[in-house]
Design a protein around this motif. Structure first.
Motif, short mmCIF file in Angstrom:
data_model
loop_
_atom_site.label_atom_id
_atom_site.label_comp_id
_atom_site.label_asym_id
_atom_site.label_seq_id
_atom_site.Cartn_x
_atom_site.Cartn_y
_atom_site.Cartn_z
N SER A 15 0.62 -1.33 0.07
CA SER A 15 -0.47 -0.61 0.10
C SER A 15 0.47 1.16 0.07
N ARG A 16 0.10 1.96 -0.12
CA ARG A 16 0.51 3.43 -0.02
C ARG A 16 1.67 3.41 1.22
N GLU A 17 0.73 3.37 1.69
CA GLU A 17 1.55 3.67 3.61
C GLU A 17 2.22 2.60 3.78
N ARG A 20 5.98 4.08 2.09
CA ARG A 20 6.02 5.74 2.98
C ARG A 20 6.68 4.98 3.50
N GLU A 45 1.50 2.68 -9.30
CA GLU A 45 -0.39 2.86 -8.92
C GLU A 45 -0.59 1.75 -8.27
N GLY A 47 1.35 -1.22 -7.35
CA GLY A 47 1.87 -1.34 -5.67
C GLY A 47 3.35 -2.36 -5.61
#
Length: 104
Positions: A15-17, A20, A45, A47
């Motif tokens: 995921s983006r999180e 990150r 996009e 992931g």
């Protein structure tokens, strides 16, 4: 200047999180790297692929980063083999500093 693009296809999407958090854990490794002007962490996009877009002062400084040790670090961190693509970057428009950078 040189742009290096690194790319790693992940064993499973993140995921983006998650990306990150991973990126924040490795960012300090690049602070103060000789010749590195900027690094942008990127993710596709879906992931499934992550990487970086780096702006280097010179090709020799970029190549000094992407050693076998760096590749082993990437394999350990992401579980995949990295690829590195080098591009000549004769001009950069920097709208933050309001400069046009050239290595001519």
């Amino acid at each position: 200047m040189i742009i290096a693009i690194t790319k790693f296809r992940l064993p499973k999407p993140v995921s983006r999180e998650e990306a990150r958090e991973i990126f924040l854990s490795t960012a300090p490794k690049y602070q103060g790297a000789s010749g590195l002007l900027r690094k942008h962490y990127v993710m596709w996009e879906d992931g499934s692929t992550v990487g970086g877009v780096y702006l280097w002062n010179s090709c020799s400084e970029a190549e000094a980063m992407y050693t076998e040790s760096w590749k082993a670090f990437v394999r350990g961190k992401y579980g995949t083999e990295p690829s590195v693509t080098y591009l000549d970057n004769p001009i950069t428009v920097d709208n933050i500093s309001e400069e046009i950078l050239s290595n001519g």
